[in-house]
Enzyme design. Structure first.
Site, PDB file in Angstrom:
ATOM      1  N   CYS A  25      -0.870 -21.014  -3.930  1.00  0.00           N
ATOM      2  CA  CYS A  25      -0.353 -19.966  -4.817  1.00  0.00           C
ATOM      3  C   CYS A  25      -0.434 -20.322  -6.301  1.00  0.00           C
ATOM      4  CB  CYS A  25       1.073 -19.593  -4.427  1.00  0.00           C
ATOM      5  SG  CYS A  25       1.148 -18.752  -2.833  1.00  0.00           S
ATOM      6  N   HIS A  75      -0.644  -2.805  -9.598  1.00  0.00           N
ATOM      7  CA  HIS A  75      -1.974  -3.205 -10.065  1.00  0.00           C
ATOM      8  C   HIS A  75      -1.937  -3.967 -11.386  1.00  0.00           C
ATOM      9  CE1 HIS A  75      -3.195  -0.590  -6.802  1.00  0.00           C
ATOM     10  NE2 HIS A  75      -4.330  -1.266  -6.819  1.00  0.00           N
ATOM     11  N   GLU A 136       6.754  -9.857   0.462  1.00  0.00           N
ATOM     12  CA  GLU A 136       5.494 -10.307  -0.109  1.00  0.00           C
ATOM     13  C   GLU A 136       4.359 -10.240   0.925  1.00  0.00           C
ATOM     14  OE1 GLU A 136       5.582 -13.789  -2.892  1.00  0.00           O
ATOM     15  OE2 GLU A 136       4.506 -14.737  -1.244  1.00  0.00           O
TER      16      GLU A 136
END
Length: 150
Positions: A25, A75, A136
Protein backbone atom coordinates in the site's frame (compact mmCIF):
# COMPACT_ATOMS: atom_id res chain seq x y z
CA UNK A 1 -40.21 9.24 22.11
CA UNK A 2 -38.21 6.37 20.67
CA UNK A 3 -34.77 6.91 19.18
CA UNK A 4 -34.38 5.40 15.71
CA UNK A 5 -31.23 4.83 13.66
CA UNK A 6 -31.30 5.56 9.94
CA UNK A 7 -28.56 4.27 7.60
CA UNK A 8 -27.71 5.34 4.06
CA UNK A 9 -25.00 3.67 1.98
CA UNK A 10 -22.70 5.28 -0.57
CA UNK A 11 -20.02 4.10 -3.02
CA UNK A 12 -17.07 5.94 -4.52
CA UNK A 13 -13.71 5.18 -6.13
CA UNK A 14 -10.62 6.70 -4.56
CA UNK A 15 -6.89 6.23 -4.93
CA UNK A 16 -4.27 6.72 -2.26
CA UNK A 17 -0.76 5.78 -1.17
CA UNK A 18 0.62 5.30 2.32
CA UNK A 19 3.95 7.05 2.63
CA UNK A 20 6.50 5.13 4.70
CA UNK A 21 4.37 1.98 4.86
CA UNK A 22 6.28 -1.33 4.65
CA UNK A 23 3.84 -3.15 2.38
CA UNK A 24 2.21 -2.92 -1.04
CA UNK A 25 0.00 0.00 0.00
CA UNK A 26 3.02 2.31 -0.19
CA UNK A 27 2.29 2.29 -3.94
CA UNK A 28 -0.44 4.42 -5.46
CA UNK A 29 -3.55 2.23 -5.76
CA UNK A 30 -7.30 2.54 -5.47
CA UNK A 31 -10.36 1.10 -3.82
CA UNK A 32 -14.08 0.88 -4.47
CA UNK A 33 -15.08 2.29 -1.10
CA UNK A 34 -18.47 1.67 0.48
CA UNK A 35 -19.53 4.10 3.18
CA UNK A 36 -22.44 3.39 5.53
CA UNK A 37 -23.67 6.44 7.44
CA UNK A 38 -25.95 5.88 10.43
CA UNK A 39 -27.64 8.75 12.25
CA UNK A 40 -29.93 8.62 15.28
CA UNK A 41 -32.88 10.74 16.34
CA UNK A 42 -36.59 10.71 17.04
CA UNK A 43 -39.15 10.62 14.24
CA UNK A 44 -40.90 13.94 13.62
CA UNK A 45 -44.27 13.95 15.39
CA UNK A 46 -45.72 17.14 13.89
CA UNK A 47 -48.45 15.95 11.51
CA UNK A 48 -48.21 19.24 9.60
CA UNK A 49 -44.54 18.71 8.82
CA UNK A 50 -43.98 17.21 5.36
CA UNK A 51 -41.31 14.99 6.95
CA UNK A 52 -43.80 13.61 9.53
CA UNK A 53 -42.66 10.21 10.79
CA UNK A 54 -39.07 10.60 9.56
CA UNK A 55 -35.92 10.96 11.64
CA UNK A 56 -34.29 12.61 8.62
CA UNK A 57 -35.27 12.46 4.99
CA UNK A 58 -32.89 10.03 3.23
CA UNK A 59 -32.60 12.68 0.49
CA UNK A 60 -31.33 15.24 3.02
CA UNK A 61 -28.77 12.80 4.41
CA UNK A 62 -27.69 11.91 0.88
CA UNK A 63 -27.17 15.60 0.05
CA UNK A 64 -24.88 16.11 3.06
CA UNK A 65 -22.72 13.04 2.40
CA UNK A 66 -22.54 13.56 -1.36
CA UNK A 67 -21.52 17.21 -1.05
CA UNK A 68 -18.92 16.76 1.70
CA UNK A 69 -17.50 13.33 0.85
CA UNK A 70 -18.64 11.42 -2.23
CA UNK A 71 -18.46 14.27 -4.76
CA UNK A 72 -15.05 15.31 -3.40
CA UNK A 73 -13.38 11.92 -2.95
CA UNK A 74 -14.85 10.07 -5.95
CA UNK A 75 -12.16 9.47 -8.58
CA UNK A 76 -9.61 11.47 -6.61
CA UNK A 77 -6.22 10.44 -5.26
CA UNK A 78 -5.49 11.23 -1.62
CA UNK A 79 -2.00 11.99 -0.35
CA UNK A 80 -0.64 13.06 3.02
CA UNK A 81 0.54 16.62 2.40
CA UNK A 82 3.09 16.42 5.21
CA UNK A 83 5.23 13.80 3.42
CA UNK A 84 7.39 13.77 0.28
CA UNK A 85 4.29 12.55 -1.57
CA UNK A 86 3.52 16.26 -1.93
CA UNK A 87 5.92 16.33 -4.88
CA UNK A 88 4.05 13.54 -6.67
CA UNK A 89 0.74 15.18 -5.79
CA UNK A 90 1.84 18.51 -7.26
CA UNK A 91 3.04 16.87 -10.47
CA UNK A 92 -0.24 14.99 -10.86
CA UNK A 93 -2.20 18.20 -10.20
CA UNK A 94 -0.23 19.96 -12.94
CA UNK A 95 -1.26 17.14 -15.29
CA UNK A 96 -4.94 17.66 -14.49
CA UNK A 97 -5.51 14.92 -11.92
CA UNK A 98 -7.96 15.35 -9.04
CA UNK A 99 -5.74 15.32 -5.96
CA UNK A 100 -6.78 15.72 -2.32
CA UNK A 101 -4.11 16.68 0.18
CA UNK A 102 -4.80 15.81 3.81
CA UNK A 103 -2.79 16.26 7.00
CA UNK A 104 -3.05 12.57 7.93
CA UNK A 105 -1.96 9.20 6.58
CA UNK A 106 -4.89 8.34 4.24
CA UNK A 107 -5.81 5.01 5.81
CA UNK A 108 -9.42 3.90 6.15
CA UNK A 109 -9.11 4.56 9.88
CA UNK A 110 -8.10 8.19 9.41
CA UNK A 111 -10.48 8.78 6.53
CA UNK A 112 -13.46 7.62 8.61
CA UNK A 113 -12.44 10.05 11.40
CA UNK A 114 -12.25 12.87 8.84
CA UNK A 115 -15.64 11.91 7.37
CA UNK A 116 -17.25 11.84 10.82
CA UNK A 117 -16.09 15.42 11.51
CA UNK A 118 -17.44 16.63 8.17
CA UNK A 119 -20.84 14.95 8.53
CA UNK A 120 -21.37 15.98 12.17
CA UNK A 121 -20.99 19.66 11.21
CA UNK A 122 -23.83 19.42 8.69
CA UNK A 123 -26.49 17.43 10.56
CA UNK A 124 -29.62 19.32 11.64
CA UNK A 125 -30.45 19.87 15.32
CA UNK A 126 -31.79 16.76 17.00
CA UNK A 127 -29.96 14.40 14.64
CA UNK A 128 -26.66 12.88 15.74
CA UNK A 129 -24.10 10.83 13.88
CA UNK A 130 -24.28 7.34 15.37
CA UNK A 131 -21.70 5.45 13.29
CA UNK A 132 -19.76 5.23 10.07
CA UNK A 133 -18.42 2.15 8.34
CA UNK A 134 -15.87 2.66 5.58
CA UNK A 135 -15.32 -0.53 3.63
CA UNK A 136 -12.11 -0.60 1.61
CA UNK A 137 -12.42 -4.16 0.26
CA UNK A 138 -14.97 -6.94 0.64
CA UNK A 139 -13.22 -8.10 3.81
CA UNK A 140 -11.62 -4.94 5.25
CA UNK A 141 -13.28 -1.93 6.85
CA UNK A 142 -12.94 0.72 9.54
CA UNK A 143 -15.78 1.76 11.83
CA UNK A 144 -16.38 4.94 13.83
CA UNK A 145 -18.95 5.03 16.66
CA UNK A 146 -20.02 8.18 18.49
CA UNK A 147 -20.14 6.22 21.75
CA UNK A 148 -16.41 5.46 21.41
CA UNK A 149 -15.58 9.13 20.88
CA UNK A 150 -17.18 10.94 23.80
Amino acid sequence: MSKIRITKQFSFETGHALYGYDGKCKNVHGHSYKLSVTVIGSPITDRNNVKFGMVIDFTDLKKIVKEDIVDIFDHATVFNATTPHIELANELKERGHHIILVDYQPTSENMVIDFAKKIKKRLPDGIELYSLKLQETDSSFAEWYASDNI
